[in-house]
Design an enzyme around this catalytic site. Structure first.
Site, PDB file in Angstrom:
ATOM      1  N   ARG A   1       0.815  -1.215   0.000  1.00  0.00           N
ATOM      2  CA  ARG A   1       0.000   0.000   0.000  1.00  0.00           C
ATOM      3  C   ARG A   1       0.851   1.270   0.000  1.00  0.00           C
ATOM      4  NH1 ARG A   1      -2.226  -3.678  -1.253  1.00  0.00           N
ATOM      5  NH2 ARG A   1      -4.090  -4.676  -0.418  1.00  0.00           N
TER       6      ARG A   1
ATOM      7  N   SER B   1     -10.853   0.235   4.160  1.00  0.00           N
ATOM      8  CA  SER B   1     -10.002  -0.358   5.191  1.00  0.00           C
ATOM      9  C   SER B   1      -9.212   0.744   5.900  1.00  0.00           C
ATOM     10  CB  SER B   1      -9.037  -1.367   4.568  1.00  0.00           C
ATOM     11  OG  SER B   1      -9.740  -2.462   4.033  1.00  0.00           O
TER      12      SER B   1
ATOM     13  N   GLU C   1      -4.034   2.956   6.925  1.00  0.00           N
ATOM     14  CA  GLU C   1      -4.106   2.788   5.473  1.00  0.00           C
ATOM     15  C   GLU C   1      -4.826   3.968   4.847  1.00  0.00           C
ATOM     16  OE1 GLU C   1      -6.014  -0.321   2.217  1.00  0.00           O
ATOM     17  OE2 GLU C   1      -5.074  -1.124   4.024  1.00  0.00           O
TER      18      GLU C   1
END
Length: 320
Positions: free
Chosen positions: A194, A243, A313
């Site tokens: 990510r 998320s 995130e």
């Protein structure tokens, strides 16, 4: 139709340094630009959490040439922040300094050539996956499960259901802060989980993905499986940001949050989802401060309970 005083539409060829309502001046010469620039633009309506402050400036370029010209003239004088669907983002209540750049329909095209898809940064993940399916290109199914646009996927190495952008990306075109257009390879992006090496003050404008031959029916079935799995496990019909925390090595963030007793926990109008504990939701009137404070409290409790330091995130931007 007359434009509001705080919006410039450059088709009219306004002179440089025209004043905006309240005595605010456009940050650059507007001559020859064809996009739309808004001062003190509300961002809450543009992000999934439906919270947060205003952008000092919001620029919606008419096309790639317009974006390049705008950034050349700005020449790094103000910070810039590209905005896609706003699905993985907290805009803080104090607003975003500088210029938020919103890429619209001119940047949403998708072209298929053999097993290669060339996609504008504004193309939605579900449309990329559908275009690949229709052309018999396998490998893009996971994009059906990511709420967002190609620009965000490329910047964050977006992924879901066992696949990520690093698995399929060939290269991407990026406009740098000074207006310079560059093509960067996957290797140059230095992908990790990510994360990419892209500079914050740069704008992804397109990307090329490579898949492999596949059966459209089988590809469609996998996309349907992903869609059903998301519907059953995630609070998709709420004001959420996707998320919240990255999965730590060997762990699942949702399980750590659940184990720490955070399921359903609230601060102000923000709540940890009962359906999926790695999702925060705006129950109706949450401020961005409520949402971020709740996330930090979840992090604290998880660390206290398990010794694991969760990492955000969701991107958090702007002034507190």
């Amino acid at each position: 139709m007359t434009q509001p005083d705080d919006v410039w539409n450059w088709d009219s060829g306004e002179a440089p340094d025209c004043e905006v309502e309240g005595g605010v001046r456009a940050p650059i010469s507007t001559s020859g630009l064809r996009g739309r620039l808004t001062h003190d633009a509300p961002l809450a309506k543009l992000v999934w959490f439906k919270s947060g402050g205003h952008a000092d400036w919001l620029f919606e370029p008419a096309d790639l040439d317009d974006l390049i010209l705008f950034l050349e003239r700005l020449d790094g004088a103000l910070p810039i922040m590209p905005l896609g669907l706003g699905s993985n983002l907290i805009v803080r209540d104090g607003g975003v300094p500088g210029v938020v750049i919103k890429l619209g329909k001119p940047f949403a095209g998708i072209e298929v050539d053999g097993m290669t898809l060339t996609c504008g940064a504004g193309a939605h993940g579900i449309l990329v996956a559908s275009a690949a399916r229709d052309a018999g290109v396998a490998g893009m199914e996971f994009m059906r499960g990511i709420p967002g646009t190609v620009g965000g996927f490329v910047r964050m190495n977006g992924g879901a259901y066992g696949r990520e952008v690093a698995d399929v990306l060939i290269d991407c075109d990026v406009v740098m802060q000074d207006g310079n257009l560059m093509r960067l390879t996957k290797r140059e992006l230095a992908y990790s989980y990510r994360h990419s090496a892209l500079h914050d003050n740069s704008v992804v404008v397109s990307a090329r993905f490579e898949g492999e031959p596949g059966d459209p029916e089988a590809i469609g079935a996998e996309m349907d499986r992903i869609a059903e799995a998301r519907e059953n496990s995630q609070p998709l019909r709420t004001k959420t940001g996707g998320s919240t925390f990255k999965n730590p090595p060997g762990e699942k963030a949702w399980a750590l949050v659940d184990k720490a007793g955070c399921r359903g926990m609230t601060i102000g109008g923000a709540q940890v989802s009962e359906k999926h504990t790695n999702f925060l939701i705006n129950t109706g009137d949450a401020t961005s401060a409520d949402i971020e404070t709740l996330g930090e409290e979840v992090k604290r409790r998880v660390y206290e309970n398990s010794g694991v330091e969760l990492e955000w995130e969701i991107r958090r931007v702007g002034r507190p």
